[in-house]
Design a protein around this motif. Structure first.
Motif, PDB file in Angstrom:
ATOM      1  N   GLY A 163       0.823  -1.196   0.000  1.00 16.13           N
ATOM      2  CA  GLY A 163       0.000   0.000   0.000  1.00 16.13           C
ATOM      3  C   GLY A 163       0.859   1.248   0.000  1.00 16.13           C
ATOM      4  N   LYS A 164       0.229   2.349  -0.325  1.00 19.67           N
ATOM      5  CA  LYS A 164       0.895   3.647  -0.245  1.00 19.67           C
ATOM      6  C   LYS A 164      -0.196   4.621   0.153  1.00 19.67           C
ATOM      7  CE  LYS A 164       4.627   6.106  -0.677  1.00 19.67           C
ATOM      8  NZ  LYS A 164       5.878   5.792   0.050  1.00 19.67           N
ATOM      9  N   LYS A 196      16.686  -1.503   1.880  1.00 19.18           N
ATOM     10  CA  LYS A 196      15.636  -1.023   0.974  1.00 19.18           C
ATOM     11  C   LYS A 196      15.176   0.381   1.383  1.00 19.18           C
ATOM     12  CE  LYS A 196      10.977  -1.909  -0.436  1.00 19.18           C
ATOM     13  NZ  LYS A 196       9.718  -2.472   0.025  1.00 19.18           N
ATOM     14  N   ILE A 197      14.992   0.573   2.689  1.00 22.26           N
ATOM     15  CA  ILE A 197      14.557   1.885   3.186  1.00 22.26           C
ATOM     16  C   ILE A 197      15.622   2.938   2.863  1.00 22.26           C
ATOM     17  CG2 ILE A 197      13.989   3.226   5.256  1.00 22.26           C
ATOM     18  CD1 ILE A 197      13.043   0.530   6.508  1.00 22.26           C
ATOM     19  N   ARG A 214       5.528   7.147  -4.667  1.00 18.42           N
ATOM     20  CA  ARG A 214       4.853   6.084  -5.410  1.00 18.42           C
ATOM     21  C   ARG A 214       5.143   4.697  -4.867  1.00 18.42           C
ATOM     22  NH1 ARG A 214       2.220   8.308  -8.935  1.00 18.42           N
ATOM     23  NH2 ARG A 214       1.463   6.351  -9.807  1.00 18.42           N
ATOM     24  N   GLU A 215       6.398   4.462  -4.456  1.00 16.17           N
ATOM     25  CA  GLU A 215       6.768   3.107  -4.046  1.00 16.17           C
ATOM     26  C   GLU A 215       6.599   2.933  -2.546  1.00 16.17           C
ATOM     27  OE1 GLU A 215      10.551   1.865  -5.636  1.00 16.17           O
ATOM     28  OE2 GLU A 215      10.240   3.088  -7.435  1.00 16.17           O
ATOM     29  N   GLU A 216       6.293   1.717  -2.185  1.00 11.82           N
ATOM     30  CA  GLU A 216       6.114   1.424  -0.773  1.00 11.82           C
ATOM     31  C   GLU A 216       7.494   1.335  -0.124  1.00 11.82           C
ATOM     32  OE1 GLU A 216       4.449  -2.450   0.149  1.00 11.82           O
ATOM     33  OE2 GLU A 216       3.289  -1.557   1.778  1.00 11.82           O
ATOM     34  N   ILE A 217       7.747   2.206   0.866  1.00 12.42           N
ATOM     35  CA  ILE A 217       9.049   2.211   1.526  1.00 12.42           C
ATOM     36  C   ILE A 217       9.072   1.191   2.661  1.00 12.42           C
ATOM     37  CG2 ILE A 217      10.732   3.626   2.802  1.00 12.42           C
ATOM     38  CD1 ILE A 217       9.609   6.082   1.305  1.00 12.42           C
ATOM     39  N   PHE A 218       7.928   1.029   3.318  1.00 14.79           N
ATOM     40  CA  PHE A 218       7.788   0.051   4.401  1.00 14.79           C
ATOM     41  C   PHE A 218       8.794   0.329   5.518  1.00 14.79           C
ATOM     42  CE2 PHE A 218       6.419  -4.317   5.731  1.00 14.79           C
ATOM     43  CZ  PHE A 218       5.075  -4.132   5.474  1.00 14.79           C
ATOM     44  N   GLY A 219       8.909   1.596   5.855  1.00 12.78           N
ATOM     45  CA  GLY A 219       9.793   2.009   6.930  1.00 12.78           C
ATOM     46  C   GLY A 219       9.284   3.312   7.514  1.00 12.78           C
ATOM     47  N   PRO A 220      10.001   3.855   8.518  1.00 15.99           N
ATOM     48  CA  PRO A 220       9.515   5.052   9.212  1.00 15.99           C
ATOM     49  C   PRO A 220       9.799   6.337   8.425  1.00 15.99           C
ATOM     50  CG  PRO A 220      11.568   4.329  10.188  1.00 15.99           C
ATOM     51  CD  PRO A 220      11.248   3.330   9.110  1.00 15.99           C
ATOM     52  N   VAL A 221       9.308   6.373   7.213  1.00 13.16           N
ATOM     53  CA  VAL A 221       9.604   7.490   6.311  1.00 13.16           C
ATOM     54  C   VAL A 221       8.301   8.020   5.723  1.00 13.16           C
ATOM     55  CG1 VAL A 221      10.871   8.214   4.263  1.00 13.16           C
ATOM     56  CG2 VAL A 221      11.806   6.407   5.727  1.00 13.16           C
TER      57      VAL A 221
END
Lengths: 495, 317
Positions: free
Chosen positions: A269-270, A350-351, A395-402
Motif C-alpha cells: 500500500g501507499k 531497501k529503506i 509512489r513506491e512502498e518504503i515500508f519504513g519510518p519514512v
C-alpha cells in the motif's frame, strides 16, 4: 506572564529510567522444528537462523521445510480436515475459544517473543498485536456455529486445506487473521511464517497442543521464499491466503492460474493520510505519527503519503516535527520505546535506498536528533517535504519510518492525488466536517478509510485492498467468504 | 487552525462579543476519541527507579493541599498548613507542598501558621464553587482573600454565561478579578465537568489565557467528573499553543479526583511530553488534592526503604 515567585525554580529534565520488560518470560530454544500433524519434527532442508534485529544476536536455528515436509504437512491437513469439518460448529467454536483464552493467558510471553524476534516495541506487541490476535479468535469462535446465517447459503461448506503465507511485520496477528476464520469454517491450515520471524508461530503450535487441537488441523512449516512457493503450488492445497509484497502476490496469482485454487491476497500500500484545514489538529498530528511510525512503518496500510491542505501546510509540518522530536527510538523491550528496530538488514537497505532516491530527486528530508544503537538495524524517523507525485518516495512502498508530504488545494484534488497510485489499501481523512468525511470515503479507492483516526483494527471490520493492494477481505463477516464454498440448492415446493 | 500561530490579532479578539466568539469557535476542534486515546497512551509510560523518585518528589512539591468544607475551622486549616510544611516529619529531605488551598475566611489562619516557610496560601474566591453571585460580591470575596494575605486566588468562571455563549461577560469577569488580585496569582477554574466537551475546554482555556490568567485549573472538586487526563491534555495543548503564539507561559492545575501517586505520575509524563520540561516546576504545574499527598509519601517511603508502611505511619490532617 513571567515567573514572579520569590525563588525562580528551574525545571530539571525528567528522564525516564530504563524500564525493560523481562525477556526471561519467553523461552527461546536453540533449535526449533516444523509442526506437522500435532508434533514438532525437523525439516529436511538446511536449517536457517533467526536473529534479534535489535542486537543481531542469533536467537534460534530454524528447520527449513522442503517438498517432502510440505507434502507431509498437506497430507496431515487433508486427513484432519474431513474430521474437523464433521465436527459441529459449536464443537469447533469451543476449540477457538480455548485458543483465544490461552493466547490471553500467555499474552505477555507471546508479546516478549514477538518483540525479540521482530524488533517491534513491547508496548505495541503487548497493547496491539497480541490482544488483537486474541480478539480475532474470539470473534471467529462466535461465527463457527452460525455459518448458516452468514449469507453464504443454507449449508456453507469449507473449501478444504488452506495454505497461509504470512509476512514478518505482524507475525502473530497475521497468523490469527488467517487461522481463526479458516478453522471456524471447517478448513485446516498449513501456515508458513516469514523466515525472519518464525518464533511466535512455533509458540502458537505449542498453544495448539495445549488446547488439544486435533493433530493436523494446524501445521506450521518454516522456510524462506522457496518453501512458500513449494507450499502454494502443492496440488493438495485448495485455498491460498497470502499477505506480503505485491511482487510475490503477483507470482502466486500467476502460479495458480488454471488451477481450481482460490486465492486471497493482501499486498502492499501507499496510503494517503489526508489532512484538511478544519482538522482536529492535535489528533491529526497523532494520527500522522501513528499512521507512519507505528511498527517502524512496517505496515501495509501505513499512512506513508501525507496529503496536507496547502493553507495549513506549515503549521502541520511544524507541529509534526515537534511531535517527532519526542519519539523514543531504541530497545524494543523497553516499555517506553515508541520506535523499535527495523526487522532485517535487507529491509534496512531497501529503506535506505529509497530515502536516498528521495534526496537525489530533490525532496527535503528531516529527522529529529536521535542516537541510534550501534548494533542492530535502525532507522531514524524521517519526513520528506517538497515531494511531488512523480517522486519514487511518493509512489513506491518504503515500508519504513519514512513519511512523504504532499499538498493539495481542494477536496477534489485530494481525492485525485490520493487515488493516483497503483495501490488502494487504506486512507485517512481528517476533518471536523462529517459530510466531507463521508464524501471523501465514497470517492477514495481504498479498502479501508479511517475518519479522524488511523491504523485501527477490529476483528469485526473487513480489511483488504483495491488494485495492486490485493483482493479478498479479511475480518468481519466478509472474512468468512474467503473460506467458504457457497452452496445453493432449491427444493420443489410441492414435496 | 492557522490563527494559533499568529499572536498579532489576539488583542483585538476581545473588542466585541462577536469577535471573541469568532475567535473561540475558530480554534481547531478536538476529536474526543483521539484525545482520549492520546491521554491513555501517555498513561502507559513506565516510570521506574530513579525517574520514579524524581517524579514523586516533584509531585509532592506541586501539591496544593486543599480543604474546602463547610466544616473547616482555624484548627483544621492550621493542621493542614503544618502538614504542607512538613509532609513527612520523619524525613527532612521530603519537599514541602506548594500551597494550602482554603476558603477566603481561612486565609489568615493559614498564613499565620505558614509564615515564611515558602508554602503559599491559595484561596478560592468568586462565590466558589458555583460562581452564582453578582460581580461585586465576587470582587469583594477576592479582595477579602487578598487582604488576608492570599498569594494565589482560585476563581471560578461563570459556567452559565459560558454555556450561553456570553463569552465577553466571562472574559470581563476574569479581567476584573485579575485586577482585584493585585500581586496575587490568578488561577481560573473552568469546572470542566460542567463544560463537558473538549471543544469547550479548549475555548475556555484560551478565553482565560487572553484575560490574563496565571494558571488554568480544571475543577472545583465539587462536581464529578473533576480532573481527568484527557481534559488536562486539552488544557496543556492550549497552554503550549498560547506559549508558541505569545511567548507567555501559563500554568495548569488539575484538581479533584487525583488520589494515587500512579495517577499523579501520569500527569507529570503528560506535562513532560506535551508542553515540555519547562513546566515541570510548582510555578507552572500544580495538583489540587488532599488525599493524594499521603499516597505520594507512602510510595516515596516504599522506594527508599523497599517496603510499604501502614497508613498510620503517615499523618492524617
Amino acid at each position: 506572564m513571567t515567573p514572579s515567585k520569590d525563588v525562580a525554580r528551574t525545571a530539571a529534565a525528567f528522564e525516564y529510567a530504563p524500564a525493560p520488560e523481562s525477556n526471561s518470560i519467553a523461552t527461546i530454544r536453540p533449535h526449533v522444528g516444523l509442526f506437522i500433524d500435532g508434533d514438532f519434527r525437523d525439516g529436511s532442508g538446511r536449517a536457517f537462523k533467526t536473529i534479534n534485529p535489535a542486537t543481531e544476536e542469533v536467537l534460534s536455528e530454524v528447520s527449513e521445510a522442503t517438498e517432502v515436509d510440505i507434502d507431509r504437512a498437506v497430507k496431515a491437513a487433508r486427513a484432519a480436515q474431513r474430521r474437523w469439518a464433521r465436527l459441529t460448529g459449536a464443537e469447533r467454536s469451543k476449540f477457538l475459544f480455548r485458543l483465544a483464552r490461552i493466547i490471553q493467558e500467555r499474552a505477555r510471553e507471546i508479546a516478549v517473543l514477538e518483540s525479540i524476534d521482530n524488533g517491534k516495541p513491547i508496548k505495541e506487541s503487548r497493547d496491539v498485536d497480541i490482544p488483537t490476535a486474541a480478539a480475532h479468535f474470539f470473534y471467529y469462535a462466535g461465527w463457527a456455529d452460525k455459518l448458516e446465517y452468514s449469507g453464504h447459503g443454507p449449508t456453507p461448506r469449507p473449501i478444504g486445506v488452506c495454505a497461509a503465507v504470512i509476512p514478518w511485520n505482524f507475525p502473530f496477528l497475521m497468523l490469527a487473521w488467517k487461522i481463526a476464520p479458516a478453522l471456524a469454517t471447517g478448513n485446516t491450515v498449513v501456515l508458513k511464517p516469514a523466515e525472519t520471524t518464525p518464533l511466535t508461530a512455533l509458540l502458537f503450535a505449542e498453544i495448539c497442543q495445549q488446547a488439544d487441537l486435533p493433530p493436523g488441523v494446524v501445521n506450521i512449516v518454516t522456510g524462506a521464499a522457496a518453501t512458500g512457493a513449494e507450499l502454494v503450488s502443492h496440488p493438495g492445497i485448495d485455498k491460498i491466503a497470502f499477505t506480503g509484497s505485491t511482487v510475490v502476490g503477483r507470482q502466486i496469482a500467476k502460479s495458480v492460474a488454471g488451477t481450481d485454487k482460490s486465492v486471497t491476497l493482501e499486498l502492499g500500500g501507499k496510503a494517503a493520510n489526508i489532512v484538511f484545514d478544519d482538522a482536529p489538529i492535535d489528533q491529526a498530528i497523532e494520527g500522522i505519527i501513528n499512521g507512519i511510525f507505528f511498527n517502524q512503518g512496517h505496515v501495509c496500510c501505513a499512512g506513508s503519503r501525507l496529503l496536507v491542505q496547502e493553507s495549513v501546510f506549515e503549521e502541520v509540518i511544524d507541529r509534526l516535527k515537534r511531535r517527532m522530536a519526542i519519539l523514543r527510538v531504541g530497545d524494543p523491550l523497553d516499555k517506553n520505546t515508541d520506535i523499535g528496530a527495523i526487522n532485517s538488514k535487507s529491509q534496512l537497505d531497501k529503506i535506505t535506498e529509497l530515502t536516498e532516491s528521495g534526496l537525489a530527486e530533490g525532496a527535503d528530508s528531516w529527522s529529529p536528533e536521535c542516537t541510534l544503537p550501534a548494533k542492530g538495524y535502525w532507522f531514524a524517523p524521517t519526513v520528506f517535504t517538497g515531494v511531488s507525485q512523480a517522486n519514487r518516495i511518493a509512489r513506491e512502498e518504503i515500508f519504513g519510518p519514512v513519511l512523504s508530504v504532499l499538498t493539495f488545494r481542494t477536496p477534489k484534488e485530494a481525492v485525485e492525488k490520493a487515488n493516483n497510485t497503483p495501490y488502494g489499501l487504506s486512507a485517512g481523512v481528517w476533518t471536523e466536517k462529517g459530510s466531507r468525511s463521508l464524501w471523501m470515503a465514497s470517492q477514495l479507492r481504498a479498502g479501508v478509510v479511517w475518519s479522524n483516526t488511523f491504523n485501527r483494527f477490529d476483528p469485526a471490520s473487513p480489511f483488504g485492498g483495491y488494485k495492486e493492494s490485493g483482493y479478498g477481505r479479511e475480518g468481519g463477516r466478509h472474512g468468512l467468504t474467503a473460506y467458504l464454498a457457497p452452496t445453493h440448492f432449491t427444493t420443489s415446493g410441492s414435496r | 487552525m492557522s490563527s494559533l500561530t499568529n499572536s498579532a490579532h489576539l488583542g483585538e479578539v476581545t473588542n466585541s462579543q462577536s469577535a471573541l466568539r469568532n475567535f473561540l469557535h475558530g480554534l481547531p476542534g478536538v476529536d474526543q476519541v483521539g484525545a482520549d486515546q492520546r491521554a491513555a497512551a501517555l498513561g502507559t509510560r513506565s516510570i521506574k527507579t530513579s525517574a520514579k523518585a524524581q517524579a514523586l518528589d516533584l509531585a509532592i512539591s506541586m501539591v496544593d493541599l486543599t480543604t474546602l468544607e463547610g466544616s473547616d475551622t482555624p484548627g483544621k486549616v492550621q493542621a493542614l498548613a503544618t502538614k504542607a510544611m512538613h509532609p513527612d516529619p520523619a524525613d527532612p529531605t521530603c519537599p514541602k507542598a506548594a500551597a494550602v488551598c482554603v476558603y477566603s475566611d481561612m486565609v489568615a489562619h493559614a498564613k499565620e501558621r505558614l509564615g515564611t516557610s515558602g508554602v503559599k496560601v491559595a484561596s478560592v474566591a468568586t462565590a466558589f464553587p458555583s460562581g452564582r453571585a453578582k460581580l461585586e460580591i465576587k470582587l469583594a470575596d477576592t479582595a477579602t482573600a487578598v487582604e488576608a494575605g492570599a498569594d494565589e486566588i482560585d476563581m471560578v468562571i461563570d459556567r452559565g454565561a459560558f454555556l450561553a455563549g456570553r463569552y465577553l461577560q466571562v472574559y470581563d469577569e476574569i479581567v476584573s478579578v485579575k485586577q482585584a488580585c493585585g500581586k496575587a496569582h490568578l488561577k481560573v477554574i473552568f469546572e470542566t465537568g460542567e463544560l463537558q466537551t473538549y471543544d469547550n475546554v479548549r475555548r475556555a482555556s484560551w478565553l482565560a489565557m487572553i484575560a490574563g490568567a496565571d494558571f488554568i485549573k480544571t475543577s472545583t472538586g465539587k462536581v464529578a467528573p473533576a480532573a481527568t487526563l484527557p481534559v488536562t491534555l486539552v488544557m496543556l495543548e492550549a497552554v503550549r499553543d498560547f506559549h508558541l503564539a505569545t511567548g507567555s507561559m501559563v500554568g495548569v492545575k488539575p484538581a479533584g479526583g487525583i488520589r494515587s501517586a500512579k495517577d499523579a505520575i501520569k500527569y507529570l509524563v503528560m506535562v513532560n511530553e506535551v508542553v515540555g520540561q519547562q513546566w515541570l516546576t510548582p510555578d507552572w504545574f500544580r495538583f489540587g488534592a488532599s488525599t493524594l499527598l499521603n499516597d505520594l509519601l507512602m510510595q516515596r517511603t516504599k522506594l527508599k526503604t523497599g517496603h510499604y508502611s501502614g497508613p498510620d505511619y503517615f499523618t492524617l490532617d
